[in-house]
Design a protein around this motif. Structure first.
Motif, PDB file in Angstrom:
ATOM      1  N   MET A  41      19.686   9.852 -11.820  1.00 16.62           N
ATOM      2  CA  MET A  41      18.323  10.228 -11.468  1.00 16.62           C
ATOM      3  C   MET A  41      18.160  10.344  -9.948  1.00 16.62           C
ATOM      4  SD  MET A  41      14.754   8.351 -12.466  1.00 16.62           S
ATOM      5  CE  MET A  41      15.053   8.580 -14.217  1.00 16.62           C
ATOM      6  N   SER A  42      18.769   9.444  -9.219  1.00 19.87           N
ATOM      7  CA  SER A  42      18.683   9.511  -7.756  1.00 19.87           C
ATOM      8  C   SER A  42      19.556  10.618  -7.187  1.00 19.87           C
ATOM      9  CB  SER A  42      19.101   8.171  -7.146  1.00 19.87           C
ATOM     10  OG  SER A  42      20.452   7.861  -7.489  1.00 19.87           O
ATOM     11  N   GLY A  43      20.546  11.055  -7.947  1.00 19.38           N
ATOM     12  CA  GLY A  43      21.433  12.105  -7.450  1.00 19.38           C
ATOM     13  C   GLY A  43      20.931  13.506  -7.710  1.00 19.38           C
ATOM     14  N   ILE A  44      19.917  13.660  -8.554  1.00 18.59           N
ATOM     15  CA  ILE A  44      19.336  14.980  -8.795  1.00 18.59           C
ATOM     16  C   ILE A  44      18.484  15.346  -7.585  1.00 18.59           C
ATOM     17  CG2 ILE A  44      17.799  16.314 -10.275  1.00 18.59           C
ATOM     18  CD1 ILE A  44      18.631  14.557 -12.597  1.00 18.59           C
ATOM     19  N   LYS A  45      18.908  16.341  -6.845  1.00 19.67           N
ATOM     20  CA  LYS A  45      18.266  16.674  -5.566  1.00 19.67           C
ATOM     21  C   LYS A  45      17.079  17.605  -5.788  1.00 19.67           C
ATOM     22  CE  LYS A  45      22.640  16.102  -3.149  1.00 19.67           C
ATOM     23  NZ  LYS A  45      23.688  16.726  -2.313  1.00 19.67           N
ATOM     24  N   VAL A  46      16.063  17.081  -6.450  1.00 18.92           N
ATOM     25  CA  VAL A  46      14.812  17.802  -6.674  1.00 18.92           C
ATOM     26  C   VAL A  46      13.702  16.942  -6.089  1.00 18.92           C
ATOM     27  CG1 VAL A  46      13.268  18.815  -8.386  1.00 18.92           C
ATOM     28  CG2 VAL A  46      15.738  18.845  -8.771  1.00 18.92           C
ATOM     29  N   PRO A  47      13.064  17.357  -5.001  1.00 22.08           N
ATOM     30  CA  PRO A  47      12.084  16.484  -4.335  1.00 22.08           C
ATOM     31  C   PRO A  47      10.895  16.097  -5.199  1.00 22.08           C
ATOM     32  CG  PRO A  47      12.730  18.313  -2.903  1.00 22.08           C
ATOM     33  CD  PRO A  47      13.284  18.613  -4.255  1.00 22.08           C
ATOM     34  N   VAL A  48      10.622  16.833  -6.272  1.00 21.69           N
ATOM     35  CA  VAL A  48       9.435  16.533  -7.090  1.00 21.69           C
ATOM     36  C   VAL A  48       9.542  15.153  -7.739  1.00 21.69           C
ATOM     37  CG1 VAL A  48       8.044  17.383  -9.018  1.00 21.69           C
ATOM     38  CG2 VAL A  48       9.200  18.993  -7.504  1.00 21.69           C
ATOM     39  N   ILE A  49      10.735  14.698  -8.012  1.00 19.96           N
ATOM     40  CA  ILE A  49      10.911  13.449  -8.767  1.00 19.96           C
ATOM     41  C   ILE A  49      11.110  12.251  -7.836  1.00 19.96           C
ATOM     42  CG2 ILE A  49      11.910  14.694 -10.703  1.00 19.96           C
ATOM     43  CD1 ILE A  49      14.653  13.685  -9.773  1.00 19.96           C
ATOM     44  N   SER A  50      10.743  12.368  -6.577  1.00 13.20           N
ATOM     45  CA  SER A  50      10.984  11.267  -5.636  1.00 13.20           C
ATOM     46  C   SER A  50      10.223  10.002  -6.044  1.00 13.20           C
ATOM     47  CB  SER A  50      10.599  11.691  -4.215  1.00 13.20           C
ATOM     48  OG  SER A  50       9.225  12.039  -4.168  1.00 13.20           O
ATOM     49  N   LYS A  67      23.091  -3.173  -7.966  1.00 15.07           N
ATOM     50  CA  LYS A  67      23.954  -2.468  -7.019  1.00 15.07           C
ATOM     51  C   LYS A  67      23.678  -0.971  -7.044  1.00 15.07           C
ATOM     52  CE  LYS A  67      28.802  -1.602  -5.918  1.00 15.07           C
ATOM     53  NZ  LYS A  67      30.221  -1.871  -6.278  1.00 15.07           N
ATOM     54  N   ALA A  68      23.496  -0.413  -8.246  1.00 15.20           N
ATOM     55  CA  ALA A  68      23.158   1.007  -8.349  1.00 15.20           C
ATOM     56  C   ALA A  68      21.813   1.303  -7.704  1.00 15.20           C
ATOM     57  CB  ALA A  68      23.161   1.433  -9.813  1.00 15.20           C
ATOM     58  N   ALA A  69      20.865   0.364  -7.809  1.00 18.89           N
ATOM     59  CA  ALA A  69      19.568   0.546  -7.161  1.00 18.89           C
ATOM     60  C   ALA A  69      19.707   0.562  -5.637  1.00 18.89           C
ATOM     61  CB  ALA A  69      18.610  -0.559  -7.601  1.00 18.89           C
ATOM     62  N   ALA A  70      20.578  -0.306  -5.118  1.00 18.85           N
ATOM     63  CA  ALA A  70      20.795  -0.318  -3.665  1.00 18.85           C
ATOM     64  C   ALA A  70      21.415   0.987  -3.189  1.00 18.85           C
ATOM     65  CB  ALA A  70      21.689  -1.503  -3.299  1.00 18.85           C
ATOM     66  N   LEU A  71      22.358   1.519  -3.946  1.00 18.34           N
ATOM     67  CA  LEU A  71      22.986   2.778  -3.552  1.00 18.34           C
ATOM     68  C   LEU A  71      22.056   3.970  -3.731  1.00 18.34           C
ATOM     69  CD1 LEU A  71      26.537   2.235  -5.086  1.00 18.34           C
ATOM     70  CD2 LEU A  71      25.865   2.029  -2.695  1.00 18.34           C
ATOM     71  N   ALA A  72      21.030   3.828  -4.560  1.00 21.59           N
ATOM     72  CA  ALA A  72      20.087   4.927  -4.777  1.00 21.59           C
ATOM     73  C   ALA A  72      19.020   5.002  -3.701  1.00 21.59           C
ATOM     74  CB  ALA A  72      19.426   4.768  -6.154  1.00 21.59           C
ATOM     75  N   ILE A  73      18.868   3.950  -2.898  1.00 19.69           N
ATOM     76  CA  ILE A  73      17.814   3.952  -1.871  1.00 19.69           C
ATOM     77  C   ILE A  73      18.026   5.058  -0.835  1.00 19.69           C
ATOM     78  CG2 ILE A  73      16.899   2.595   0.057  1.00 19.69           C
ATOM     79  CD1 ILE A  73      17.073   0.133  -1.699  1.00 19.69           C
ATOM     80  N   PRO A  74      19.219   5.247  -0.249  1.00 23.86           N
ATOM     81  CA  PRO A  74      19.381   6.358   0.706  1.00 23.86           C
ATOM     82  C   PRO A  74      19.155   7.728   0.082  1.00 23.86           C
ATOM     83  CG  PRO A  74      21.198   4.793   0.887  1.00 23.86           C
ATOM     84  CD  PRO A  74      20.446   4.443  -0.346  1.00 23.86           C
ATOM     85  N   LYS A 124      16.364  10.535   1.308  1.00 25.31           N
ATOM     86  CA  LYS A 124      16.656  11.926   1.652  1.00 25.31           C
ATOM     87  C   LYS A 124      15.785  12.887   0.852  1.00 25.31           C
ATOM     88  CE  LYS A 124      21.447  11.035   2.979  1.00 25.31           C
ATOM     89  NZ  LYS A 124      22.893  11.270   2.649  1.00 25.31           N
ATOM     90  N   LEU A 125      15.438  12.518  -0.381  1.00 25.67           N
ATOM     91  CA  LEU A 125      14.553  13.368  -1.164  1.00 25.67           C
ATOM     92  C   LEU A 125      13.162  13.437  -0.551  1.00 25.67           C
ATOM     93  CD1 LEU A 125      15.380  12.482  -4.888  1.00 25.67           C
ATOM     94  CD2 LEU A 125      15.877  14.606  -3.689  1.00 25.67           C
ATOM     95  N   ASP A 126      12.638  12.280  -0.155  1.00 28.46           N
ATOM     96  CA  ASP A 126      11.279  12.230   0.393  1.00 28.46           C
ATOM     97  C   ASP A 126      11.221  11.106   1.424  1.00 28.46           C
ATOM     98  OD1 ASP A 126       8.644  12.468   0.947  1.00 28.46           O
ATOM     99  OD2 ASP A 126       7.913  11.748  -0.996  1.00 28.46           O
ATOM    100  N   PRO A 127      11.233  11.411   2.721  1.00 24.44           N
ATOM    101  CA  PRO A 127      11.165  10.345   3.741  1.00 24.44           C
ATOM    102  C   PRO A 127       9.861   9.562   3.719  1.00 24.44           C
ATOM    103  CG  PRO A 127      11.996  12.395   4.701  1.00 24.44           C
ATOM    104  CD  PRO A 127      11.493  12.724   3.320  1.00 24.44           C
TER     105      PRO A 127
END
Length: 800
Positions: A127-136, A156-163, A167-170
Motif C-alpha cells: 500500500m505504501s509502495g503504490i505511488k498514487v498521491p490520492v491514497i496518502s 518494522k514494515a510500518a517504519a519502512l513505509a513512513i518515508p 514522498k507521496l504527500d509531504p
C-alpha cells in the motif's frame, strides 16, 4: 485419491526438472490467450503458473500491461504465494494504471487485519509502495495501525513505509513524526533500526526526537541488522557533534631525569599535556561501537572506524586498526575499497600499522590498483619500522622492479624514492638500488628511476657530484628520451663547479655532434645546457677582468705640486680600467664556439618550441657585460622536490565515502559532512536523555540507565534485597550463624508458638464463660417477667 496422486506426481516432476536444469534454457513465452486463461483459472496452481510467466516477462522488459486486470483480480486470493506475485506486479505497474490500482486498495486494506502477520506486513508494504498521491491519507492510517500491531514484523514494515508516505504527500509530516517517535522507542531492535533509517530520510535535523531514545538506541545497536547499524552509527555521529561537547583538560606530567639521589641531573621536571575528556553518553556510544568491530560486514567495520576518527580519541582509532587490516582476508572484490580506507587511517596513525607490515605483501594475483595501495602503505610506515622490516620492504620493492607489468615497475621505483625521502639514513641504499635500474633495457624503468634519482640528488647536491659523473657515462647506453633529458639536466645543474669535476663542456661537446638525431626533450635540455655553460663562462670572464686590471694598474706616486702652477686638486688619477673599455668574450675559446654552433643548429630545427626557447636564451646572453637577468633565470636555486604520498589529496575525506575511492576529481561530493562540535555551554540539557522508565525500579536498568532487564536479574536483585534485611544494623554485614544458633532459634520459635496457642485457648474459654453468663441473666429476666404477668392476672381476677 486419483486427484491427489496426480498433484503429487506433477509436483515431483516439476521438482526433478528444476534439479536437472543447472543451466536452464530461456523459456518461450506463451501466447497471450493461454496466459490469460491461466490467470482466469479457478485452480491456484494454474494461477500461480500464469503469474510466474507474467513476472518473468515483466523482468525481461516485455509489455505486461494487457494482463493488468487479470492479475489484479487475484489480489483477494487466500494463497500467500499468489498474493506475493500480485503485489509485485501491482507495485511495478501501479503508476501506469492508477485507476485500476485503486480498485485493489479495499482488498489490501482488508489484508491489514489478516491473522497472518506476514500478510499484514506485506499489505502495508504494498500500500505504501503504490505511488498514487490520492491514497496518502489511507497509507497514513495504515501506518498508524501498523505502529500498534502486536507483531514486530508489521511494526518494522510500518517504519519502512513512513518515508514512502512522506514522498507521496509531504503534508503528512506532522502525523508521521508522531508515528516515528513511537517506533524509535520500540523495544525490538530491528524495529528501532528501521525507524532510524526512516528518521534519516525524512527529518535528520529534528534532534529533539532522539533525546529520550538515545541510550536505548545505543544499547540496541549491537543487536540490529547491518543496515540498521549503519544508519544508527550515522545518526549517533551527527547527534554527538550537535549535543555532546568535547572537553579538554590540561594536566601536568612529572618526570625525573635521574635515578639516584646523589646524581647531579636528578631533577624533577614537568610537562603540560592536553587530554580529551569524553562526555559519559559519548563514551557509552563509543563503548557500544567496539563490539561492532567483530562484525562480519565490512561496511559496519569501516563505519565504526569512521566514528572513532570523527568522535573518539587516539586509543579508539588504534583499536579499529586491527579489524580494518583483517578486511584484507575478505573476498577479492572489496580489497581495493578496504585498502583506500586503510591508507586514510594510516596517514593519521602510521606507526600503529608497523606490526601488520607482512599483511601488505603483494601477491601474484593482486591487480595493479591493489599493489599500488600496498606499496603506499609500506612507504608510510617505513620511517617507523625497525631495521629488519625496512630490509624486507626494500627487498620486496626491488623484486617488483623486475616485474612484467610496467605499471607495477614504475610504482615500485616511486615507492623506493619515497622511502629514501622519508628516511635520510636509507637514502644511500635506495640510491644504489635505483642506480642499478638506470642501465635497464626497459626505457620506462630507467626514466622513472632517473626521475627519482634527480629528486634525491637535489636534496644534497654537493655530496652527489660523482653520482652525476656516473650518470653522464650512461648517456651512450640510454636510448629513452626522458631518461637522456634527465641526465642532461643534472649535468647542467653542476656546470658551475670547479674545473676538476666540471664535465659539462665535454658533455656538451659530445652531444653537439649528434644534436640532429636527438629527440625533442633531449634537444631542449641540450640548448639549456649550452646556455648554462656559456653563462658560467661569461661570469668567470667578468670575475677575471677586475683582477687583471688591478694587477696592471701602476703604483701611486707622490708629486710635489707646489712648483706646478697649473696643478689642481680636483684632477682624478688615471688608471687602466678607466682608459680601456670592457672587451667582448674571446670568440676563439671553445665555449663561445659551442654556444654559437648550438644556436645555429637550433635555428633550423623543425620544432617551434625549440626555436622559440633558443631565441629567448640568445636574447638573454646577447650582452656579455650584463648577465644578471640571465643568472636570475637560469642559475636560480631550485626548490628541493618532495614527492608526497599519492593519497595525500584524499586526506580529510570521510571513511567509507565514494569520493575516498574515486577521488575528488571525479566530481562526486564528499557526502554529508558532520557538523562542527557544539560549544560547551550551548548543548541541550543532559536530563533530556533520561528515559521515561528509568525511575521505575521494577523495570530495572543497566548502570543507572533505564530500560528493561531480564527476569533473572530482577530475581537476583530481590534475593539481594531480602538478604540486606538480614544484615546487622550496626555492622552493616551478614551475621555468620552456627548450627547451635539455628537450633536455638527453632526452639524459641516452638516455645513462642506454644505460648500463643495457650493464650488463644484462654481467650476462647473466657469468651465461652461470658456468653453463658449472659444467657443465664436473660433467662432470669424472662422468669421475672412471667411472674409479674401472673401476679397482675391474679389481682385482676380477684377484683372481678
Amino acid at each position: 485419491m486419483l486427484e491427489t496422486a496426480r498433484d503429487l506426481t506433477l509436483e515431483a516432476a516439476q521438482s526433478a526438472g528444476a534439479a536437472r536444469s543447472l543451466n536452464p534454457r530461456p523459456s518461450k513465452d506463451l501466447p497471450f490467450a493461454q496466459v490469460k486463461k491461466l490467470l482466469d483459472s479457478r485452480n491456484d496452481r494454474d494461477i500461480l503458473e500464469g503469474l510466474r510467466k507474467v513476472i518473468s516477462m515483466m523482468y525481461r522488459s516485455k509489455p505486461c500491461l494487457p494482463y493488468f486486470s487479470s492479475v489484479v483480480k487475484n489480489v483477494a486470493s487466500p494463497n500467500v504465494e499468489i498474493k506475493k506475485l500480485v503485489y509485485i506486479f501491482l507495485l511495478h505497474y501501479a503508476e501506469a494504471e492508477p485507476d485500476l490500482a485503486l480498485l485493489s486498495i479495499n482488498t489490501i486494506q482488508k489484508s491489514l487485519t489478516d491473522q497472518n502477520p506476514q500478510v499484514r506486513a506485506m499489505a502495508l508494504r504494498v500500500m505504501s509502495g503504490i505511488k498514487v498521491p490520492v491514497i496518502s491519507q489511507i497509507v497514513s492510517l495504515a501506518i498508524k495501525r501498523g505502529c500498534g500491531d502486536m507483531s514486530p514484523y508489521v511494526r518494522k514494515a510500518a517504519a519502512l513505509a513512513i518515508p514512502k508516505c512522506y514522498k507521496l504527500d509531504p503534508n503528512t509530516l506532522p502525523q508521521l513524526l508522531d508515528y516515528l517517535s513511537i517506533l524509535l522507542g520500540d523495544k525490538q531492535y530491528y524495529v528501532a533500526g528501521s525507524a532510524v533509517t526512516a528518521y534519516l530520510e525524512i527529518c535528520p535535523e529534528r534532534v529533539d526526537l532522539i533525546h529520550k531514545h538515545y541510550r536505548s538506541l545505543v544499547r540496541k545497536l549491537v543487536d540490529m541488522d547491518e543496515w540498521g547499524q549503519l544508519a544508527t552509527l550515522r545518526l549517533m555521529s551527527i547527534y554527538a557533534r550537535k549535543c555532546l561537547p568535547t572537553k579538554t583538560k590540561t594536566i601536568r606530567k612529572s618526570r625525573i631525569t635521574g635515578f639516584y639521589d646523589d646524581e647531579a641531573s636528578g631533577e624533577e621536571g614537568s610537562t603540560l599535556e592536553e587530554v580529551q575528556i569524553l562526555d559519559p553518553d559519548l563514551e557509552l556510544f563509543l563503548k557500544a561501537c567496539k563490539s561492532l568491530l567483530h562484525s562480519r560486514n565490512s561496511a559496519v567495520i569501516v563505519s565504526v572506524a569512521r566514528c572513532f576518527m570523527d568522535l573518539g580519541t587516539l586509543e579508539h582509532i588504534d583499536s579499529a586498526i586491527g579489524p580494518l587490516v583483517a578486511l584484507l582476508r575478505s573476498p577479492q572484490d572489496i580489497h581495493q575499497v578496504a585498502l583506500y580506507n586503510i591508507v586514510d587511517v594510516c596517514l593519521a596513525r602510521p606507526e600503529r600499522f608497523v606490526r601488520y607490515a607482512d599483511h601488505f605483501l603483494v601477491h601474484a594475483s593482486d591487480p595493479f590498483s591493489v599493489a599500488r595501495l600496498k606499496f603506499e602503505v609500506w612507504t608510510l610506515i617505513y620511517p617507523h619500522c625497525e631495521n629488519h622490516i625496512r630490509d624486507m620492504i626494500l627487498y620486496e620493492l626491488e623484486h617488483f622492479t623486475r616485474a612484467l607489468n610496467p605499471d607495477i615497475v614504475q610504482e615500485s621505483v616511486r615507492a623506493i624514492g619515497r622511502c629514501a625521502q622519508s628516511d635520510d639514513h636509507a637514502s644511500a641504499r635506495c640510491l644504489r638500488l635505483l642506480l642499478k635500474q638506470v642501465s635497464s633495457l626497459d626505457g620506462n624503468l630507467s626514466a622513472e628511476a632517473l626521475t627519482v634519482i634527480r629528486h634525491l640528488i637535489q636534496q644534497d647536491p654537493q655530496s652527489h657530484i660523482k653520482t652525476v659523473i656516473r650518470l653522464a657515462k650512461n648517456l651512450d647506453t640510454t636510448p629513452n628520451p626522458e631518461a637522456r633529458a634527465t641526465i642532461i639536466w643534472l649535468v647542467g645543474e653542476f656546470a658551475g663547479t670547479d674545473d676538476e669535476s666540471n664535465i659539462a663542456p665535454d658533455v656538451l661537446r659530445i652531444l653537439a655532434k649528434g644534436f640532429a638525431g636527438e629527440s625533442e626533450p633531449a634537444k631542449l635540455q641540450i640548448v639549456l645546457l649550452a646556455a648554462k655553460v656559456y653563462l658560467h663562462y661569461l661570469n668567470r670572464v667578468r670575475e677575471q677582468q677586475p683582477q687583471a686590471s688591478a694587477q696592471e694598474r701602476p703604483p701611486a706616486t707622490t708629486h710635489d705640486d707646489s712648483d706646478n702652477p697649473f696643478a689642481t686638486s680636483s684632477s682624478p688619477p688615471t688608471s687602466a680600467s678607466h682608459a680601456k673599455p670592457k672587451e667582448p668574450p674571446n670568440l676563439d675559446h671553445p665555449i663561445p664556439k659551442l654556444w654559437n654552433y648550438i644556436l645555429l643548429l637550433a635555428r633550423y630545427d623543425t620544432s617551434y618550441d625549440l626555436r622559440d626557447r633558443t631565441r629567448t636564451y640568445r636574447a638573454l646572453l646577447s650582452n656579455a657585460s650584463s648577465t644578471q637577468l640571465a643568472s636570475l633565470l637560469l642559475l636560480a636555486p631550485k626548490p628541493v622536490p618532495h614527492a608526497p604520498s599519492p593519497s595525500e589529496n584524499r586526506k580529510g575525506l570521510p571513511l567509507g565515502s565514494t569520493s575516498l575511492v574515486l577521488g575528488s576529481k571525479v566530481g562526486i561530493g564528499h557526502g554529508q559532512e558532520l557538523p562542527e562540535w557544539v560549544e560547551e555551554g550551548q548543548e541541550p540539557d543532559p536530563k533530556l536523555r533520561d528515559e521515561v522508565g528509568a525511575q521505575n525500579d521494577h523495570l530495572g536498568g543497566v548502570s543507572g540507565v533505564g530500560g528493561d532487564r531480564p527476569a533473572g536479574e530482577a530475581l537476583d536483585a530481590a534475593v539481594r534485597g531480602e538478604r540486606a534485611k538480614e544484615m546487622e544494623k550496626g555492622k552493616g554485614r551478614m551475621v555468620e550463624k552456627s548450627l547451635e544458633d539455628w537450633l536455638g532459634e527453632e526452639e524459641d520459635e516452638d516455645e513462642s508458638d506454644g505460648e500463643e496457642n495457650t493464650e488463644e485457648e484462654d481467650s476462647e474459654y473466657e469468651e465461652i464463660t461470658d456468653s453463658e453468663e449472659e444467657e443465664e441473666e436473660d433467662e432470669r429476666a424472662e422468669t421475672k417477667a412471667l411472674v409479674r404477668d401472673e401476679e397482675s392476672s391474679s389481682l385482676s381476677s380477684s377484683k372481678a
